[in-house]
Design a protein around this motif. Structure first.
Motif, PDB file in Angstrom:
ATOM      1  N   ALA A  94      48.616  -5.393 -39.426  1.00 63.27           N
ATOM      2  CA  ALA A  94      49.132  -4.021 -39.309  1.00 63.27           C
ATOM      3  C   ALA A  94      48.593  -3.373 -38.038  1.00 63.27           C
ATOM      4  N   VAL A  95      47.307  -3.554 -37.786  1.00 62.43           N
ATOM      5  CA  VAL A  95      46.706  -2.993 -36.568  1.00 62.43           C
ATOM      6  C   VAL A  95      47.304  -3.669 -35.335  1.00 62.43           C
ATOM      7  N   LEU A  96      47.432  -4.997 -35.379  1.00 57.81           N
ATOM      8  CA  LEU A  96      48.025  -5.725 -34.252  1.00 57.81           C
ATOM      9  C   LEU A  96      49.439  -5.236 -33.967  1.00 57.81           C
ATOM     10  N   SER A  97      50.166  -4.945 -35.024  1.00 62.49           N
ATOM     11  CA  SER A  97      51.528  -4.460 -34.850  1.00 62.49           C
ATOM     12  C   SER A  97      51.527  -3.098 -34.152  1.00 62.49           C
ATOM     13  N   ILE A  98      50.673  -2.191 -34.622  1.00 60.15           N
ATOM     14  CA  ILE A  98      50.617  -0.846 -34.028  1.00 60.15           C
ATOM     15  C   ILE A  98      50.253  -0.931 -32.547  1.00 60.15           C
ATOM     16  N   LEU A  99      49.264  -1.724 -32.219  1.00 61.19           N
ATOM     17  CA  LEU A  99      48.788  -1.717 -30.835  1.00 61.19           C
ATOM     18  C   LEU A  99      49.644  -2.584 -29.907  1.00 61.19           C
ATOM     19  N   SER A 100      50.295  -3.628 -30.437  1.00 67.04           N
ATOM     20  CA  SER A 100      51.208  -4.370 -29.556  1.00 67.04           C
ATOM     21  C   SER A 100      52.481  -3.552 -29.314  1.00 67.04           C
ATOM     22  N   ASN A 101      52.948  -2.834 -30.342  1.00 67.12           N
ATOM     23  CA  ASN A 101      54.093  -1.942 -30.125  1.00 67.12           C
ATOM     24  C   ASN A 101      53.737  -0.864 -29.104  1.00 67.12           C
ATOM     25  N   ALA A 102      52.562  -0.274 -29.267  1.00 67.26           N
ATOM     26  CA  ALA A 102      52.149   0.780 -28.335  1.00 67.26           C
ATOM     27  C   ALA A 102      52.101   0.230 -26.907  1.00 67.26           C
ATOM     28  N   SER A 103      51.573  -0.975 -26.744  1.00 69.01           N
ATOM     29  CA  SER A 103      51.460  -1.554 -25.402  1.00 69.01           C
ATOM     30  C   SER A 103      52.825  -1.744 -24.752  1.00 69.01           C
ATOM     31  N   ALA A 104      53.795  -2.201 -25.537  1.00 69.33           N
ATOM     32  CA  ALA A 104      55.135  -2.393 -24.974  1.00 69.33           C
ATOM     33  C   ALA A 104      55.739  -1.044 -24.578  1.00 69.33           C
ATOM     34  N   VAL A 105      55.541  -0.029 -25.414  1.00 63.09           N
ATOM     35  CA  VAL A 105      56.089   1.298 -25.106  1.00 63.09           C
ATOM     36  C   VAL A 105      55.411   1.887 -23.866  1.00 63.09           C
ATOM     37  N   ALA A 117      60.774 -18.761 -32.168  1.00 60.42           N
ATOM     38  CA  ALA A 117      60.208 -17.474 -31.727  1.00 60.42           C
ATOM     39  C   ALA A 117      58.900 -17.685 -30.958  1.00 60.42           C
ATOM     40  N   LEU A 118      58.099 -18.629 -31.431  1.00 58.06           N
ATOM     41  CA  LEU A 118      56.804 -18.820 -30.771  1.00 58.06           C
ATOM     42  C   LEU A 118      56.967 -19.493 -29.405  1.00 58.06           C
ATOM     43  N   ALA A 119      57.972 -20.352 -29.290  1.00 54.40           N
ATOM     44  CA  ALA A 119      58.268 -20.925 -27.964  1.00 54.40           C
ATOM     45  C   ALA A 119      58.685 -19.807 -27.008  1.00 54.40           C
ATOM     46  N   ALA A 120      59.434 -18.836 -27.519  1.00 54.44           N
ATOM     47  CA  ALA A 120      59.833 -17.700 -26.674  1.00 54.44           C
ATOM     48  C   ALA A 120      58.596 -16.899 -26.244  1.00 54.44           C
ATOM     49  N   CYS A 121      57.639 -16.727 -27.158  1.00 45.77           N
ATOM     50  CA  CYS A 121      56.389 -16.022 -26.818  1.00 45.77           C
ATOM     51  C   CYS A 121      55.671 -16.727 -25.677  1.00 45.77           C
ATOM     52  N   MET A 135      54.805 -12.343 -31.730  1.00 41.91           N
ATOM     53  CA  MET A 135      53.796 -13.103 -32.489  1.00 41.91           C
ATOM     54  C   MET A 135      53.389 -12.366 -33.758  1.00 41.91           C
ATOM     55  N   VAL A 136      53.223 -11.048 -33.662  1.00 40.05           N
ATOM     56  CA  VAL A 136      52.845 -10.262 -34.840  1.00 40.05           C
ATOM     57  C   VAL A 136      53.948 -10.356 -35.897  1.00 40.05           C
ATOM     58  N   GLU A 137      55.196 -10.314 -35.455  1.00 50.09           N
ATOM     59  CA  GLU A 137      56.312 -10.468 -36.402  1.00 50.09           C
ATOM     60  C   GLU A 137      56.250 -11.831 -37.086  1.00 50.09           C
ATOM     61  N   ASP A 138      55.872 -12.854 -36.337  1.00 48.17           N
ATOM     62  CA  ASP A 138      55.719 -14.186 -36.929  1.00 48.17           C
ATOM     63  C   ASP A 138      54.616 -14.165 -37.988  1.00 48.17           C
ATOM     64  N   GLY A 139      53.551 -13.433 -37.698  1.00 50.06           N
ATOM     65  CA  GLY A 139      52.567 -13.143 -38.742  1.00 50.06           C
ATOM     66  C   GLY A 139      51.412 -14.115 -38.898  1.00 50.06           C
ATOM     67  N   SER A 140      51.218 -15.031 -37.952  1.00 50.03           N
ATOM     68  CA  SER A 140      50.106 -15.983 -38.092  1.00 50.03           C
ATOM     69  C   SER A 140      48.933 -15.569 -37.208  1.00 50.03           C
ATOM     70  N   LEU A 148      56.430  -7.716 -20.686  1.00 51.25           N
ATOM     71  CA  LEU A 148      56.713  -9.033 -21.276  1.00 51.25           C
ATOM     72  C   LEU A 148      55.506  -9.563 -22.047  1.00 51.25           C
ATOM     73  N   PHE A 149      54.339  -9.293 -21.506  1.00 51.65           N
ATOM     74  CA  PHE A 149      53.117  -9.708 -22.172  1.00 51.65           C
ATOM     75  C   PHE A 149      52.982  -8.996 -23.527  1.00 51.65           C
ATOM     76  N   SER A 150      53.212  -7.690 -23.542  1.00 58.27           N
ATOM     77  CA  SER A 150      53.156  -6.924 -24.793  1.00 58.27           C
ATOM     78  C   SER A 150      54.222  -7.412 -25.767  1.00 58.27           C
ATOM     79  N   ARG A 151      55.413  -7.683 -25.231  1.00 58.53           N
ATOM     80  CA  ARG A 151      56.506  -8.135 -26.074  1.00 58.53           C
ATOM     81  C   ARG A 151      56.152  -9.470 -26.727  1.00 58.53           C
ATOM     82  N   ALA A 152      55.493 -10.359 -25.983  1.00 65.44           N
ATOM     83  CA  ALA A 152      55.052 -11.635 -26.549  1.00 65.44           C
ATOM     84  C   ALA A 152      54.187 -11.382 -27.784  1.00 65.44           C
ATOM     85  N   PHE A 153      53.260 -10.427 -27.669  1.00 66.97           N
ATOM     86  CA  PHE A 153      52.392 -10.154 -28.808  1.00 66.97           C
ATOM     87  C   PHE A 153      53.155  -9.500 -29.956  1.00 66.97           C
ATOM     88  N   GLN A 154      54.127  -8.658 -29.633  1.00 56.97           N
ATOM     89  CA  GLN A 154      54.948  -8.089 -30.709  1.00 56.97           C
ATOM     90  C   GLN A 154      55.656  -9.189 -31.496  1.00 56.97           C
TER      91      GLN A 154
END
Lengths: 340, 340
Positions: A146-157, B84-88, B139-144, B131-137
């Motif tokens: 949940a924290v990773l989601s908040i801060l990765s979303n924030a970083s992209a924005v 998705a992870l290959a895209a990251c 990955m977070v969606e993938d959830g691992s 793009l770096f932030s988007r990669a983490f977004q």
């Protein structure tokens, strides 16, 4: 007794709002945040801690980590995770500053030479990347998706906001809406995320998460608007940055947007010459301030900030009264009061 | 029957190793990776997909996402998360390239204008951040958290490698060890992470994770060494980049390290003048190649690459024979064979 007399003595002349209550509440935690920051910015590549240490030690207010720390406490959190996550927030902020200074070609930040002025743009870009990655490493160690989601979303924005700002740079036709979109994305989003993280680790209901996010977002907007006002209105000593920086860079901030919209044809030519064409002479900054004062652009920018400050304050209504809430409310007052 | 005859007909003249088997195995998945990349690089800030699209469409080999796709299949993975992870992995790689080109002040990449040459350094830095932030977004969606850990660690090491490279730039005294440390960090670490992720999502034992990481790391080293050889030895058309780029930039790559170590005083003066002082005249690149050939520096760089390639190949020994394993082995041969 002495205390009561002292308080009464000051009643006629109320103390100015400050961040002191916030810092007092979170002081011990903040010390740990600072220690963790020093520890986690280490690398066998010595330029990294050197350059990162320069900007991190440069006397920033640590406002964003303070928000995480106090938000967590406001939500009744009693663990230690808020320390590491506050450090992550500061790492993300610092990475952004490093890249910002490269993009703005700044030489000074808070009265000190910028990292890019000392070590060059290349090192600033790469150390920014390192701090950003390090933030995510520390978040992963914390282990909350949940924290990773908040801060990765924030970083992209934030990155989107920075690109938006690049596109509106030097464009005097920038609307108030476009200005707001930029500062929401590049400044307020991280304030919002910093606060929200506090509620998430305390495992509080969504309503409190949302309240803290709204508080942070609106505080962040108010804060940035006042920062932009101060660039035309502050005394250099108190501001810690060079008055007129934004003007010299041709940045289109709210005072400019309002003065331009309210100005006549000749005034608009002045704004286009100085900010779009960047043709400036000695008296132009003073003339810019005169035009802003003529149209009440600085005063009304502060009024706009007040509006967002009021929303921030009300967002905290879902929380019971207490020292944390009072400190966060005072922070809103402080953010705006700086303009006077 | 025809097939057998055809195979026999080619036996005397074996086909050169290529990435064709790898691409054939992962072709459908790679198509989905490309679609996802296009979809996830979108933003309301149109400069972002424009600039990102320019570099992503510029004909990269998609080697790193291919490694994730085929590693997952090698481990018997049958789900869809690898896409998705290959895209990251490709997003992280692309962000690195954007910042790299800014740091190197490059004008050309794979024969096309770099993003910084078209849109400027500022936009390249900020879109890289996005793009770096988007990669983490994603990955977070993938959830691992395991995947997040691998790729955030890799990102920090890559940034360290880039800073190291900045520090050794133009330093002819760079040791082979220092050169290796840089390419391990800035190139091989992402190859290793891309492969390891495949084993992680397939939920395979640590021994297979480690084997794939070792394969990726050593393949990455071999790959980068050969890239550095090609900068002196390739025909421009096949390389897709300008021969002599590294020389003109004063980059200290393995062929230079070996030629310098094996050279006499006069030759070392040549290397210092051309690479440290960056004083180059028309014939200097040809002279550099002559000195490398005199000392066998290019040949022995390829030998070094062979050594790492052999380790990569052996690391796959823990896996049973099959089309994925054969394709990954052939990729090692291909990485090295490019030098001929």
């Amino acid at each position: 007794m002495a205390v009561i007399i002292s308080l009464e003595g000051e009643r006629g002349k109320p103390a100015r709002p400050s961040a002191a209550a916030l810092i007092a509440l979170a002081g011990d935690d903040l010390k740990q945040v600072n220690e963790l920051i020093l520890q986690r910015m280490q690398s066998p590549v010595v330029l990294i801690p050197q350059l990162a240490g320069h900007i991190i030690a440069a006397g920033g207010k640590r406002l964003r980590p303070l928000l995480t720390l106090v938000s967590a406490r406001l939500c009744g959190y009693s663990g230690r995770r808020h320390v590491a996550l506050a450090a992550c927030v500061e790492f993300i902020h610092t990475a952004t500053l490093l890249h910002d200074d490269v993009v703005d070609e700044s030489d000074l930040r808070r009265g000190l030479a910028t990292a890019n002025a000392v070590w060059g743009n290349k090192a600033s870009v790469l150390v920014g990347d390192f701090l950003f990655s390090r933030a995510f490493q520390v978040m992963v160690e914390d282990g909350s998706l949940a924290v990773l989601s908040i801060l990765s979303n924030a970083s992209a924005v934030i990155a989107e906001g920075e690109v938006m700002q690049l596109l509106t740079a030097n464009d005097t036709e920038t609307s108030e809406r476009a200005y707001l979109d930029v500062i929401k994305a590049k400044t307020a989003t991280l304030f919002a995320a910093a606060c929200r993280v506090g509620a998430v680790i305390a495992d509080r209901p969504k309503i409190e998460e949302n309240a803290l996010e709204s508080y942070g977002l609106n505080l962040g907007i108010a804060f940035q608007v006042i920062d932009d006002v101060l660039d035309y209105a502050a005394h250099q000593a108190t501001l810690g940055k060079t008055v007129g920086d934004d003007f010299r860079d041709g940045k289109i901030t709210l005072p400019v947007v309002l003065a331009y919209l309210r100005g006549d044809a000749e005034e608009r030519r002045f704004w286009r010459r100085t900010l779009e064409d960047q043709e400036q002479t000695g008296d132009d900054l003073a003339q810019a301030v005169r035009l802003m004062e003529k149209h009440g652009a600085l005063r009304d920018s502060v009024e706009r900030a007040r509006h967002y400050g009021a929303i921030a304050r009300d967002a905290l209504g879902v929380f019971p009264d207490g020292p944390e809430k009072r400190a966060l409310v005072e922070l809103v007052d402080f953010a705006i009061d700086r303009a006077y």
